[in-house]
Write a protein that holds these residues in place. Structure first.
Motif, PDB file in Angstrom:
ATOM      1  N   LEU A  57       2.560   0.299  -7.550  1.00  0.00           N
ATOM      2  CA  LEU A  57       1.814  -0.890  -7.142  1.00  0.00           C
ATOM      3  C   LEU A  57       2.259  -2.096  -7.950  1.00  0.00           C
ATOM      4  O   LEU A  57       2.517  -3.177  -7.398  1.00  0.00           O
ATOM      5  CB  LEU A  57       0.320  -0.655  -7.318  1.00  0.00           C
ATOM      6  CG  LEU A  57      -0.570  -1.896  -7.135  1.00  0.00           C
ATOM      7  CD1 LEU A  57      -0.427  -2.463  -5.730  1.00  0.00           C
ATOM      8  CD2 LEU A  57      -2.016  -1.571  -7.447  1.00  0.00           C
ATOM      9  N   VAL A  58       2.346  -1.953  -9.262  1.00  0.00           N
ATOM     10  CA  VAL A  58       2.760  -3.081 -10.098  1.00  0.00           C
ATOM     11  C   VAL A  58       4.182  -3.502  -9.754  1.00  0.00           C
ATOM     12  O   VAL A  58       4.499  -4.704  -9.695  1.00  0.00           O
ATOM     13  CB  VAL A  58       2.615  -2.710 -11.588  1.00  0.00           C
ATOM     14  CG1 VAL A  58       3.307  -3.735 -12.476  1.00  0.00           C
ATOM     15  CG2 VAL A  58       1.146  -2.610 -11.957  1.00  0.00           C
ATOM     16  N   SER A  59       5.061  -2.540  -9.490  1.00  0.00           N
ATOM     17  CA  SER A  59       6.422  -2.890  -9.077  1.00  0.00           C
ATOM     18  C   SER A  59       6.411  -3.671  -7.776  1.00  0.00           C
ATOM     19  O   SER A  59       7.160  -4.649  -7.614  1.00  0.00           O
ATOM     20  CB  SER A  59       7.263  -1.618  -8.921  1.00  0.00           C
ATOM     21  OG  SER A  59       7.440  -0.959 -10.167  1.00  0.00           O
ATOM     22  N   ARG A  70      -0.359  -4.305   4.333  1.00  0.00           N
ATOM     23  CA  ARG A  70      -0.501  -3.073   5.124  1.00  0.00           C
ATOM     24  C   ARG A  70      -0.022  -1.830   4.388  1.00  0.00           C
ATOM     25  O   ARG A  70      -0.091  -0.721   4.939  1.00  0.00           O
ATOM     26  CB  ARG A  70       0.277  -3.214   6.441  1.00  0.00           C
ATOM     27  CG  ARG A  70      -0.276  -4.298   7.366  1.00  0.00           C
ATOM     28  CD  ARG A  70       0.454  -4.304   8.685  1.00  0.00           C
ATOM     29  NE  ARG A  70      -0.103  -5.289   9.604  1.00  0.00           N
ATOM     30  CZ  ARG A  70       0.332  -5.480  10.847  1.00  0.00           C
ATOM     31  NH1 ARG A  70       1.338  -4.748  11.318  1.00  0.00           N
ATOM     32  NH2 ARG A  70      -0.223  -6.398  11.624  1.00  0.00           N
ATOM     33  N   GLU A  71       0.448  -1.984   3.189  1.00  0.00           N
ATOM     34  CA  GLU A  71       1.040  -0.867   2.456  1.00  0.00           C
ATOM     35  C   GLU A  71       0.015  -0.255   1.509  1.00  0.00           C
ATOM     36  O   GLU A  71      -0.554  -0.948   0.658  1.00  0.00           O
ATOM     37  CB  GLU A  71       2.260  -1.341   1.675  1.00  0.00           C
ATOM     38  CG  GLU A  71       3.021  -0.234   0.976  1.00  0.00           C
ATOM     39  CD  GLU A  71       4.271  -0.754   0.282  1.00  0.00           C
ATOM     40  OE1 GLU A  71       5.007   0.083  -0.287  1.00  0.00           O
ATOM     41  OE2 GLU A  71       4.505  -1.977   0.293  1.00  0.00           O
ATOM     42  N   HIS A  72      -0.229   1.053   1.654  1.00  0.00           N
ATOM     43  CA  HIS A  72      -1.165   1.757   0.781  1.00  0.00           C
ATOM     44  C   HIS A  72      -0.455   2.225  -0.492  1.00  0.00           C
ATOM     45  O   HIS A  72       0.688   2.692  -0.438  1.00  0.00           O
ATOM     46  CB  HIS A  72      -1.771   2.956   1.510  1.00  0.00           C
ATOM     47  CG  HIS A  72      -2.858   2.587   2.462  1.00  0.00           C
ATOM     48  ND1 HIS A  72      -2.594   2.022   3.695  1.00  0.00           N
ATOM     49  CD2 HIS A  72      -4.211   2.678   2.353  1.00  0.00           C
ATOM     50  CE1 HIS A  72      -3.745   1.783   4.316  1.00  0.00           C
ATOM     51  NE2 HIS A  72      -4.730   2.174   3.527  1.00  0.00           N
ATOM     52  N   HIS A  73      -1.167   2.120  -1.614  1.00  0.00           N
ATOM     53  CA  HIS A  73      -0.606   2.532  -2.900  1.00  0.00           C
ATOM     54  C   HIS A  73      -1.585   3.459  -3.603  1.00  0.00           C
ATOM     55  O   HIS A  73      -2.761   3.127  -3.770  1.00  0.00           O
ATOM     56  CB  HIS A  73      -0.334   1.320  -3.794  1.00  0.00           C
ATOM     57  CG  HIS A  73       0.843   0.503  -3.375  1.00  0.00           C
ATOM     58  ND1 HIS A  73       2.129   0.772  -3.803  1.00  0.00           N
ATOM     59  CD2 HIS A  73       0.929  -0.560  -2.529  1.00  0.00           C
ATOM     60  CE1 HIS A  73       2.961  -0.102  -3.262  1.00  0.00           C
ATOM     61  NE2 HIS A  73       2.264  -0.933  -2.487  1.00  0.00           N
ATOM     62  N   THR A  74      -1.087   4.613  -4.020  1.00  0.00           N
ATOM     63  CA  THR A  74      -1.866   5.532  -4.842  1.00  0.00           C
ATOM     64  C   THR A  74      -1.311   5.628  -6.261  1.00  0.00           C
ATOM     65  O   THR A  74      -1.972   6.189  -7.131  1.00  0.00           O
ATOM     66  CB  THR A  74      -1.863   6.942  -4.225  1.00  0.00           C
ATOM     67  OG1 THR A  74      -0.513   7.428  -4.142  1.00  0.00           O
ATOM     68  CG2 THR A  74      -2.479   6.926  -2.819  1.00  0.00           C
ATOM     69  N   PHE A 126       5.887  -3.285 -17.473  1.00  0.00           N
ATOM     70  CA  PHE A 126       4.518  -2.784 -17.399  1.00  0.00           C
ATOM     71  C   PHE A 126       4.431  -1.575 -16.471  1.00  0.00           C
ATOM     72  O   PHE A 126       3.704  -0.610 -16.755  1.00  0.00           O
ATOM     73  CB  PHE A 126       3.577  -3.890 -16.940  1.00  0.00           C
ATOM     74  CG  PHE A 126       2.116  -3.526 -17.005  1.00  0.00           C
ATOM     75  CD1 PHE A 126       1.565  -2.967 -18.131  1.00  0.00           C
ATOM     76  CD2 PHE A 126       1.278  -3.756 -15.907  1.00  0.00           C
ATOM     77  CE1 PHE A 126       0.214  -2.632 -18.192  1.00  0.00           C
ATOM     78  CE2 PHE A 126      -0.062  -3.429 -15.953  1.00  0.00           C
ATOM     79  CZ  PHE A 126      -0.597  -2.866 -17.091  1.00  0.00           C
ATOM     80  N   ALA A 127       5.162  -1.610 -15.378  1.00  0.00           N
ATOM     81  CA  ALA A 127       5.180  -0.459 -14.476  1.00  0.00           C
ATOM     82  C   ALA A 127       5.695   0.777 -15.200  1.00  0.00           C
ATOM     83  O   ALA A 127       5.185   1.894 -15.001  1.00  0.00           O
ATOM     84  CB  ALA A 127       6.043  -0.756 -13.252  1.00  0.00           C
TER      85      ALA A 127
END
Length: 504
Positions: free
Chosen positions: A103-105, A94-98, A115-116
């Motif tokens: 996101l990688v974290s 349910r969590e949106h990522h921009t 990588f993040a």
């Protein structure tokens, strides 16, 4: 509203100190830079063989990735050959990522933290590059001006602009997209301690010492030693290679991680350079003028990867009157690829030359930085120029089949493995240079089908048409630091992609 990450806020603070006038543009470019990196990351998540992605489900709403921990990642359909920034957000449950770094974290997979950090650096550096780039609409005249137009870096790598270890001041001083002039220096080394290949010029000799060109960043940050001023030069796309006005290109050692790799020059590369130049020149002569290879004029190493240099011909020497030579990566900054007929003609030229050389026994690393195209005054693609032989692959068996004596080389450059040879060419040329120029799977597929009737009918072409297309799994490689060498993804065959297809 997106709260700036530390990777974004740090450069903002530096900009406020070193070039405050650029700060508003940097902040304005951040959302687009996040989308550009997120798009590249989503492509990797959708198509690379990541061990923690257990399933991929496509429906009318987009693509869902099933993760090993039970979560689901949702995003749009993923065209493996699309460029640009069409992914602005994805949803992890349910969590949106921009933000690709966040996101990688949140994914929390092995090696995610490092990588993040690279992705955060890539976003910030890309925003800085876009903020500082201010190039005229007219086509450039000088070779380095074409290189400066490639602002966004690698078209498919999420770390497209990652430059860890480079401050904002460093990027402004050395990044080609910022248009700097870099003062190269030299370090004197006793000739008895050096390995030389080819001809080292008198200008770079001082009695019993050789003068090794050095990049100022390398001298200050890695060698930590003084250097003598030498000549001003213009940085090219690779950043460590620079054009001397009116002279050759200089490839310097630069021990920094740019995109994926630490950029230095191994003694092996120096030792092999003369033999590689001789072989490539001989093979290029068999392409009926379709391909030229820039010669390495001389190479030297102080027997360490941190202090070495190569002098290489400028691709400009292969341009005739009224012609322009530009890196394939710079084609996307023109309107030429918008024409299906032009794109088909360029695809025909590039694949014909690449397949001929592969059949003869050499697989080129023909991505958009190493491969250049010679355009006539009206923009027609005439010939190709290839530069940088350090990562080609050579097949002694294929060379012998054509009566060509294999060079006296061993090591990573030499293989008769057909899979390795085809991956090298197809992964760089088709999945890299041609895809980046076409800009989408359907456009690439249409160009390939239009070019097909005129391509050399070799077993390599049959392999290209019949199977999935190999491409370096760039994100998997960054998340697998303990696995040496290249890792590969199998992308949908672009020959069969039709208009409207996403490839996933």
């Amino acid at each position: 509203m997106h709260d700036p990450s530390p990777a974004e806020a740090g450069p903002a603070a530096e900009l406020a100190a070193v070039r405050p006038g650029l700060l508003p543009r940097y902040r304005a470019e951040l959302p687009g830079a996040r989308a550009a990196v997120l798009t590249r990351l989503w492509r990797a998540l959708a198509h690379e063989p990541l061990p923690w992605v257990t399933g991929r489900v496509r429906d009318g709403h987009g693509l869902a990735l099933r993760l090993a921990d039970g979560r689901t990642l949702h995003g749009p359909h993923a065209d493996p050959y699309a460029t640009g920034a069409y992914v602005t957000a994805v949803r992890l449950d349910r969590e949106h990522h921009t933000d690709p770094a966040r996101l990688v974290s949140a994914l929390g997979v092995p090696h995610a933290a490092s990588f993040a950090g690279e992705l955060g650096d890539s976003v910030a550096s890309l925003a800085l590059s876009r903020a500082g780039a201010d190039h005229p609409r007219e086509w450039p005249v000088r070779d380095w001006e074409w290189e400066q137009r490639v602002v966004d870096g690698h078209p498919f790598h999420p770390g497209c602009r990652a430059r860890p270890g480079f401050s904002v001041a460093d990027q402004l001083a050395y990044g080609p997209e910022h248009g700097p002039v870099v003062g190269l220096g030299t370090v004197a080394v006793p000739a008895a301690r050096c390995l030389v290949s080819g001809q080292w010029p008198a200008e770079l000799r001082d009695g019993d010492r050789l003068l090794v060109p050095v990049h100022p960043w390398q001298a200050d940050r890695v060698l930590k030693r003084a250097y003598a001023p030498w000549r001003p030069a213009h940085p090219l796309m690779s950043l460590r290679t620079l054009a001397l006005p009116g002279g050759p290109h200089v490839k310097t050692a630069l021990s920094a991680r740019l995109t994926s790799s630490v950029r230095d020059i191994s003694p092996y590369s120096v030792e092999a350079s003369a033999a590689l130049t001789a072989l490539a020149t001989e093979l290029a002569a068999r392409t009926d003028g379709l391909l030229h290879v820039t010669r390495t004029l001389g190479a030297v190493t102080a027997r360490t990867a941190e202090l070495a240099a190569l002098l290489r011909e400028s691709p400009q020497v292969y341009a005739g009157p009224g012609e322009r030579v530009l890196p394939v990566a710079a084609l996307a900054t023109t309107c030429l690829p918008d024409s299906p007929a032009w794109l088909a003609a360029f695809t025909r030229l590039a694949l014909t030359a690449g397949l001929r050389l592969l059949d003869l026994g050499v697989a080129l690393e023909a991505h958009g930085q190493n491969l250049l195209v010679v355009l006539s005054a009206d923009g027609t693609p005439r010939r190709l120029v290839y530069r940088d032989l350090a990562d080609i692959r050579i097949s002694p068996a294929r060379l012998a089949r054509h009566g060509i004596a294999p060079p006296a080389l061993a090591g990573r450059l030499v293989t008769d493995d057909e899979t390795v040879l085809r991956r090298k060419l197809f992964g760089s040329l088709v999945a890299g240079a041609l895809a980046g120029t076409a800009g989408s799977g359907p456009a690439l597929g249409a160009a390939l089908r239009a070019a097909l009737p005129d391509l050399p009918r070799t077993a390599d072409l049959a392999a290209l048409r019949e199977g999935p297309l190999p491409a370096k799994a760039l994100t998997l490689m960054r998340l697998s630091p303990d696995t040496p060498g290249d890792q590969w993804a199998a992308l949908p065959n672009p020959f069969v992609l039709e208009p409207g297809a996403s490839g996933q």
